[in-house]
Design an enzyme around this catalytic site. Structure first.
Site, PDB file in Angstrom:
ATOM      1  CG  ASP A 120     -29.035 -67.425  -7.487  1.00  0.00           C
ATOM      2  OD1 ASP A 120     -29.560 -66.885  -6.484  1.00  0.00           O
ATOM      3  OD2 ASP A 120     -28.597 -66.773  -8.454  1.00  0.00           O
ATOM      4  CG  HIS A 128     -27.522 -63.157  -8.268  1.00  0.00           C
ATOM      5  ND1 HIS A 128     -27.729 -64.347  -7.595  1.00  0.00           N
ATOM      6  CD2 HIS A 128     -27.054 -62.270  -7.339  1.00  0.00           C
ATOM      7  CE1 HIS A 128     -27.398 -64.196  -6.332  1.00  0.00           C
ATOM      8  NE2 HIS A 128     -26.997 -62.937  -6.140  1.00  0.00           N
TER       9      HIS A 128
END
Length: 396
Positions: free
Chosen positions: A234, A261
């Protein structure tokens, strides 16, 4: 096609050069010209080069052979990759093999691992490489020796094992299959390397990290400093997208990414990046792209896989930084860990790592109004996904 351009006799008379060594060919009589065929020339040429190659190999010492034979240096850092033959596991194992922080790389998967390990072992780096498969089923039942050998003495265990996403699937759709895989592998960690750092890549991370925690708790070896979910991808995506849109070098960008996530639980804090200037529309676009970057890759691969290469790179970055921290360097990176920053039991945020693993969870700081709106939106979803992982183990 080479022989289509040169008659045999002309080719025969050319000087062939290899490593600055000239091979001179004597002339062929006109009488025997018709006997000189391409096949004869190839045979002669191969014989000449084979002789030269054998002489060179025999006369040249194998690099590092003596130092390896006499070395008594203890292995410093053993990394075990569980799921090493998969789409993420293979490139992740390759990058770990190249890392100067890794001294022993131990690979495990249900298929193909010995081949992966053999392939990696030919790369000239300092780390040794082994590959194991699950033990055959036997009676009376016994533990998985392949998994035991892989995990024995491991300092860091990285788990990318599981099935990949396909078009139309969410990370949550993977839950039933990947949850069982993670549970079984972490049970092995609890038994064979209870003090190792465990880094979970297998999706959905928001649920698989809680699964791993509950398994370790049941085994009586849970240590919140030693269990992390890898959310580095990310950060990589956020850094890349910002740099591309703002004309910056991505190496100079470091976007903190908090939350979880998966989808809207991923919250990049672009307000923390100096020198960026986004319109409201641009900020929304880059935020959503970071949150759903995985979907972009899945769609682009048209059913052939998910984000494997970028995830392998992110997993390698996280693992290498973790090894540096375990050796005494102070390292700060984002990770999904047990946390008291929010009312969610687990939360991704910047974490300071050290010799004991997670040393400090850094304060969140002030969020912008835009980020606060996303924060409020994501928290119910994040807590539900965490609880799903807890329930998977506790309700069995």
């Amino acid at each position: 096609f080479f022989f289509n351009f040169y008659p045999a006799e002309q080719l025969y008379r050319k000087k062939i050069s290899s490593h600055n060594h000239k091979i001179k060919i004597p002339p062929v009589s006109t009488k025997h010209h018709h006997l000189f065929t391409c096949k004869a020339f190839i045979t002669m040429l191969l014989n000449r080069f084979a002789t030269k190659a054998v002489f060179t190999i025999r006369s040249r010492p194998v690099a590092g052979a003596l130092s390896k034979f006499h070395s008594s240096t203890a292995i410093d850092a053993k990394v075990a990759v569980l799921g090493a033959a998969g789409g993420i596991g293979q490139p992740l194992s390759l990058l770990c093999k190249l890392s100067p922080e890794v001294d022993e790389l131990s690979c495990y998967d249900i298929l193909g691992t010995p081949g992966v390990a053999a392939d990696l072992s030919h790369i000239p780096t300092k780390s040794t490489t082994t590959g194991s498969l699950p033990s055959p089923v036997s009676w009376p039942p016994t533990h998985d020796k392949g998994l035991a050998d892989t995990l024995d003495g491991a300092d860091v265990v990285v788990i990318p094992a599981g099935v990949p996403r396909k078009p139309g699937m969410t990370r949550d759709d993977l839950f039933n299959t990947n949850a069982s895989i993670v549970q079984k592998l972490v049970e092995g960690c609890a038994k064979f390397c209870p003090e190792a750092m465990i880094a979970i890549i297998s999706n959905p991370v928001n649920s698989t990290v809680p699964i791993a925690a509950e398994v370790l708790k049941k085994a009586g070896v849970y240590n919140k400093q030693k269990l992390v979910g890898v959310t580095t991808l990310d950060v990589c995506r956020a850094n890349t997208f910002v740099a591309n849109s703002q004309g910056m070098d991505p190496r100079d960008v470091d976007v903190p990414v908090i939350g979880g996530h998966a989808g809207i639980t991923i919250l990049p804090l672009f307000s923390r990046v100096p020198g960026v200037n986004f319109s409201d529309e641009e900020l929304e676009k880059i935020t959503v792209r970071t949150q759903f970057g995985g979907d972009e890759v899945v769609a682009s691969k048209a059913g052939a896989g998910s984000a494997t290469l970028s995830m392998a790179y992110a997993g390698y970055l996280f693992t290498e930084n973790l090894l540096k921290a375990l050796r005494g360097e102070e390292v700060t990176q984002c990770a999904f860990v047990e946390s008291k920053l929010t009312d969610a039991q687990y939360f991704a945020s910047p974490v300071r790592f050290g010799k004991n693993g997670v040393e400090e969870i850094l304060p969140l700081g002030e969020l912008s109004a835009y980020e606060k709106a996303w924060f409020d939106k994501m928290m119910p979803e994040l807590k539900a996904q965490i609880q799903k992982g807890v329930d998977f183990v506790c309700k069995k």
